[in-house]
Design a protein around this motif. Structure first.
Motif, PDB file in Angstrom:
ATOM      1  N   VAL A 208       6.438 -11.129   0.351  1.00  0.00           N
ATOM      2  CA  VAL A 208       7.582 -10.717   1.173  1.00  0.00           C
ATOM      3  C   VAL A 208       8.192  -9.443   0.608  1.00  0.00           C
ATOM      4  CG1 VAL A 208       9.938 -11.331   1.838  1.00  0.00           C
ATOM      5  CG2 VAL A 208       8.105 -13.023   2.040  1.00  0.00           C
ATOM      6  N   ASP A 209       8.375  -9.399  -0.709  1.00  0.00           N
ATOM      7  CA  ASP A 209       8.923  -8.194  -1.334  1.00  0.00           C
ATOM      8  C   ASP A 209       8.050  -6.978  -1.041  1.00  0.00           C
ATOM      9  OD1 ASP A 209      11.014  -9.615  -2.412  1.00  0.00           O
ATOM     10  OD2 ASP A 209      10.122  -9.795  -4.413  1.00  0.00           O
ATOM     11  N   ALA A 210       6.720  -7.169  -1.097  1.00  0.00           N
ATOM     12  CA  ALA A 210       5.808  -6.060  -0.829  1.00  0.00           C
ATOM     13  C   ALA A 210       5.980  -5.545   0.593  1.00  0.00           C
ATOM     14  CB  ALA A 210       4.366  -6.497  -1.076  1.00  0.00           C
ATOM     15  N   HIS A 211       6.164  -6.451   1.545  1.00  0.00           N
ATOM     16  CA  HIS A 211       6.359  -6.037   2.936  1.00  0.00           C
ATOM     17  C   HIS A 211       7.686  -5.305   3.131  1.00  0.00           C
ATOM     18  CE1 HIS A 211       2.928  -8.621   3.839  1.00  0.00           C
ATOM     19  NE2 HIS A 211       2.918  -8.122   5.059  1.00  0.00           N
ATOM     20  N   ILE A 212       8.731  -5.790   2.500  1.00  0.00           N
ATOM     21  CA  ILE A 212      10.031  -5.128   2.630  1.00  0.00           C
ATOM     22  C   ILE A 212       9.980  -3.740   2.001  1.00  0.00           C
ATOM     23  CG2 ILE A 212      12.464  -5.210   1.972  1.00  0.00           C
ATOM     24  CD1 ILE A 212      11.701  -7.200   4.143  1.00  0.00           C
TER      25      ILE A 212
ATOM     26  N   MET B 223       8.124  -1.498   4.191  1.00  0.00           N
ATOM     27  CA  MET B 223       8.890  -1.204   5.394  1.00  0.00           C
ATOM     28  C   MET B 223       9.960  -0.150   5.140  1.00  0.00           C
ATOM     29  SD  MET B 223      11.150  -3.898   7.664  1.00  0.00           S
ATOM     30  CE  MET B 223      12.484  -3.978   6.464  1.00  0.00           C
ATOM     31  N   THR B 224      10.585  -0.179   3.967  1.00  0.00           N
ATOM     32  CA  THR B 224      11.774   0.636   3.732  1.00  0.00           C
ATOM     33  C   THR B 224      11.539   1.861   2.861  1.00  0.00           C
ATOM     34  OG1 THR B 224      12.364  -0.769   1.838  1.00  0.00           O
ATOM     35  CG2 THR B 224      13.295  -1.360   3.989  1.00  0.00           C
ATOM     36  N   SER B 225      10.468   1.897   2.110  1.00  0.00           N
ATOM     37  CA  SER B 225      10.241   3.016   1.190  1.00  0.00           C
ATOM     38  C   SER B 225       9.710   4.231   1.940  1.00  0.00           C
ATOM     39  CB  SER B 225       9.263   2.605   0.094  1.00  0.00           C
ATOM     40  OG  SER B 225       8.915   3.728  -0.707  1.00  0.00           O
ATOM     41  N   SER B 226      10.284   5.374   1.664  1.00  0.00           N
ATOM     42  CA  SER B 226       9.845   6.600   2.333  1.00  0.00           C
ATOM     43  C   SER B 226       8.428   6.989   1.941  1.00  0.00           C
ATOM     44  CB  SER B 226      10.813   7.751   2.015  1.00  0.00           C
ATOM     45  OG  SER B 226      10.851   7.994   0.613  1.00  0.00           O
TER      46      SER B 226
ATOM     47  N   GLY C  52       3.620  11.087  17.229  1.00  0.00           N
ATOM     48  CA  GLY C  52       4.966  10.625  17.527  1.00  0.00           C
ATOM     49  C   GLY C  52       5.661  10.171  16.260  1.00  0.00           C
ATOM     50  N   PRO C  53       6.842   9.579  16.383  1.00  0.00           N
ATOM     51  CA  PRO C  53       7.661   9.248  15.208  1.00  0.00           C
ATOM     52  C   PRO C  53       7.265   7.965  14.474  1.00  0.00           C
ATOM     53  CG  PRO C  53       8.828   8.639  17.202  1.00  0.00           C
ATOM     54  CD  PRO C  53       7.569   9.331  17.653  1.00  0.00           C
ATOM     55  N   THR C  54       6.544   7.075  15.130  1.00  0.00           N
ATOM     56  CA  THR C  54       6.236   5.785  14.517  1.00  0.00           C
ATOM     57  C   THR C  54       5.246   5.940  13.368  1.00  0.00           C
ATOM     58  OG1 THR C  54       6.593   4.656  16.628  1.00  0.00           O
ATOM     59  CG2 THR C  54       5.383   3.440  14.934  1.00  0.00           C
ATOM     60  N   GLU C  55       5.508   5.221  12.271  1.00  0.00           N
ATOM     61  CA  GLU C  55       4.659   5.263  11.078  1.00  0.00           C
ATOM     62  C   GLU C  55       3.952   3.920  10.901  1.00  0.00           C
ATOM     63  OE1 GLU C  55       7.697   8.162   8.527  1.00  0.00           O
ATOM     64  OE2 GLU C  55       7.836   5.970   8.388  1.00  0.00           O
ATOM     65  N   LEU C  56       2.839   3.951  10.195  1.00  0.00           N
ATOM     66  CA  LEU C  56       2.080   2.727   9.909  1.00  0.00           C
ATOM     67  C   LEU C  56       1.876   2.582   8.408  1.00  0.00           C
ATOM     68  CD1 LEU C  56       0.311   0.266  10.806  1.00  0.00           C
ATOM     69  CD2 LEU C  56      -1.639   1.858  10.836  1.00  0.00           C
ATOM     70  N   THR C  57       2.050   1.368   7.926  1.00  0.00           N
ATOM     71  CA  THR C  57       1.734   1.008   6.544  1.00  0.00           C
ATOM     72  C   THR C  57       1.008  -0.331   6.580  1.00  0.00           C
ATOM     73  OG1 THR C  57       3.745   2.096   5.738  1.00  0.00           O
ATOM     74  CG2 THR C  57       2.672   0.543   4.243  1.00  0.00           C
ATOM     75  N   THR C  58       0.009  -0.507   5.733  1.00  0.00           N
ATOM     76  CA  THR C  58      -0.685  -1.796   5.685  1.00  0.00           C
ATOM     77  C   THR C  58      -0.573  -2.407   4.293  1.00  0.00           C
ATOM     78  OG1 THR C  58      -2.828  -0.724   5.226  1.00  0.00           O
ATOM     79  CG2 THR C  58      -2.296  -1.213   7.528  1.00  0.00           C
TER      80      THR C  58
ATOM     81  N   SER D 286       5.222   3.182  21.869  1.00  0.00           N
ATOM     82  CA  SER D 286       5.866   3.482  23.145  1.00  0.00           C
ATOM     83  C   SER D 286       7.375   3.345  23.046  1.00  0.00           C
ATOM     84  CB  SER D 286       5.325   2.553  24.236  1.00  0.00           C
ATOM     85  OG  SER D 286       5.970   2.782  25.470  1.00  0.00           O
ATOM     86  N   ALA D 287       7.835   2.384  22.239  1.00  0.00           N
ATOM     87  CA  ALA D 287       9.268   2.139  22.077  1.00  0.00           C
ATOM     88  C   ALA D 287       9.899   3.031  21.013  1.00  0.00           C
ATOM     89  CB  ALA D 287       9.510   0.678  21.726  1.00  0.00           C
ATOM     90  N   GLY D 288       9.068   3.787  20.276  1.00  0.00           N
ATOM     91  CA  GLY D 288       9.604   4.647  19.229  1.00  0.00           C
ATOM     92  C   GLY D 288      10.061   3.901  18.000  1.00  0.00           C
ATOM     93  N   VAL D 289       9.429   2.755  17.701  1.00  0.00           N
ATOM     94  CA  VAL D 289       9.742   2.000  16.492  1.00  0.00           C
ATOM     95  C   VAL D 289       9.552   2.898  15.261  1.00  0.00           C
ATOM     96  CG1 VAL D 289       8.851   0.136  15.031  1.00  0.00           C
ATOM     97  CG2 VAL D 289       9.227  -0.254  17.470  1.00  0.00           C
ATOM     98  N   ARG D 290      10.395   2.735  14.261  1.00  0.00           N
ATOM     99  CA  ARG D 290      10.296   3.588  13.077  1.00  0.00           C
ATOM    100  C   ARG D 290       8.988   3.378  12.315  1.00  0.00           C
ATOM    101  NH1 ARG D 290      16.222   2.945  10.142  1.00  0.00           N
ATOM    102  NH2 ARG D 290      17.516   3.416  11.979  1.00  0.00           N
ATOM    103  N   ARG D 291       8.692   2.115  12.039  1.00  0.00           N
ATOM    104  CA  ARG D 291       7.487   1.849  11.239  1.00  0.00           C
ATOM    105  C   ARG D 291       6.931   0.470  11.575  1.00  0.00           C
ATOM    106  NH1 ARG D 291       7.989   2.797   4.940  1.00  0.00           N
ATOM    107  NH2 ARG D 291       8.378   4.901   5.783  1.00  0.00           N
ATOM    108  N   VAL D 292       5.615   0.384  11.592  1.00  0.00           N
ATOM    109  CA  VAL D 292       4.904  -0.882  11.719  1.00  0.00           C
ATOM    110  C   VAL D 292       4.259  -1.182  10.367  1.00  0.00           C
ATOM    111  CG1 VAL D 292       3.017  -2.133  12.843  1.00  0.00           C
ATOM    112  CG2 VAL D 292       4.438  -0.551  14.175  1.00  0.00           C
ATOM    113  N   VAL D 293       4.526  -2.370   9.842  1.00  0.00           N
ATOM    114  CA  VAL D 293       3.862  -2.832   8.625  1.00  0.00           C
ATOM    115  C   VAL D 293       2.897  -3.934   9.026  1.00  0.00           C
ATOM    116  CG1 VAL D 293       4.120  -3.838   6.340  1.00  0.00           C
ATOM    117  CG2 VAL D 293       5.849  -2.246   7.201  1.00  0.00           C
TER     118      VAL D 293
END
Length: 336
Positions: free
Chosen positions: A220-224, A227-230, A167-173, A105-112
């Protein structure tokens, strides 16, 4: 990067870090906990802010997402076995959906989202072979413990939600194994309590249980990276580590800690003894009996190849975990 405890999650705001999901009456103590823990590593001044929301309630989530670019949903209820499986399943699944609804709803770029390797495993721990992210644990298997079912259903609900979202928000697990490594605080040790009990001599031996050990710093590195990798958008990533039997962990602690590891017992406890204890003496052990003699492994080739993720040796994670527990006074090893 925001951490979490209990029914809380974290949202990353650039340039500020905003742990959100601080539930009700506990918000003040949680603010202090997070601030003090972060302060042991970096100065959080001007970069740490808080929003109040609860995974079990709708209030506060839309406000928490204002101005947020990335959300790291790392929280899921973890507790003792319950006669009611909904005690873990409902807050895990419904809380995940609350986070996703607010984020999209807020248009967040990505949820991990932090899932678990147990959500990508054969139902039987005794199944031979190496599996990857393409496998989904069967949540309808009646032998699954509630925590494992809750993690599987929560992640599945997240992907199902995103399948119907346009919408624009992406998901990664991210699906970690057994998380060890240095602790920031001795509060709420979770899985690290295994090492604390070993070092303090509270365990008479080690059951025939194997763990895929991942260091919290590598997680932590895996989450970052997720979060940032296209290339991470819309992907599952296993973040397990080197496989160790608990007897291996005991020997690492015994040898690596020197005199401080003299209380660690390295003998293996027979499976029948574990099952008898679980049945007649300690019901809390019932959830580990299905994993006795586990032989399944997970592949992290996808995270290594796509994200460039490189976890450290399990021995380092185990010993650094023990060192930090001792430094924080969480265990009292025997000294010479």
């Amino acid at each position: 990067m925001a951490g979490s405890r209990g029914n809380r999650t974290g949202a990353l705001r650039l340039p500020a870090i905003q742990p959100c999901g601080l539930s009700g009456r506990k918000s003040s103590s949680t603010r202090r906990f997070v601030t003090e823990a972060v302060s042991t590593e970096v100065d959080p001044a001007g970069r740490l802010s808080f929003a109040v929301a609860d995974l079990t309630a709708d209030d506060g989530w839309n406000a928490a997402m204002k101005g947020v670019d990335y959300v790291l949903h790392v929280a899921s209820p973890l507790g003792p076995a319950s006669d009611d499986p909904r005690a873990l399943i409902a807050p895990a699944r419904d809380g995940t959906l609350r986070v996703l609804r607010a984020a999209t709803s807020a248009g967040v770029r990505r949820v991990v989202m932090t899932s678990a390797a147990n959500a990508a495993s054969p139902s039987s721990y005794a199944t031979e072979g190496v599996t990857d992210e393409t496998l989904w644990t069967d949540p309808d298997d009646p032998t699954l413990i509630p925590y494992r079912r809750s993690k599987t259903l929560a992640e599945r609900a997240a992907w199902d939600y995103m399948e119907g979202y346009d919408g624009p928000t992406e998901l990664t697990t991210v699906l970690p194994g057994a998380v060890f490594g240095p602790v920031l605080t001795p509060d709420n040790l979770g899985s690290v309590g295994i090492i604390a009990r070993m070092v303090s001599g509270q365990m008479a031996g080690a059951p025939r249980i194997g763990l895929e050990v991942v260091d919290v710093r590598d997680l932590v590195d895996a989450h970052i990276l997720a979060m940032t990798s296209s290339v991470a958008a819309g992907q599952r990533f296993l973040a397990t580590g080197e496989f160790l039997w608990m007897t291996d962990m005991a020997r690492i602690l015994r040898d690596g800690l020197g005199e401080r590891g003299r209380r660690v017992r390295t003998r293996r406890i027979p499976d029948f003894a574990v099952r008898l204890t679980a049945r007649f003496k300690d019901p809390s052990l019932r959830e580990i009996t299905p994993s006795l003699g586990r032989r399944n492994r997970h592949s992290t080739e996808k995270a290594r190849t796509l994200l460039g993720w490189q976890p450290r040796p399990a021995r380092e994670a185990v010993l650094d975990c023990a060192d930090s527990l001792i430094a924080h006074g969480a265990v009292q090893p025997r000294h010479p």
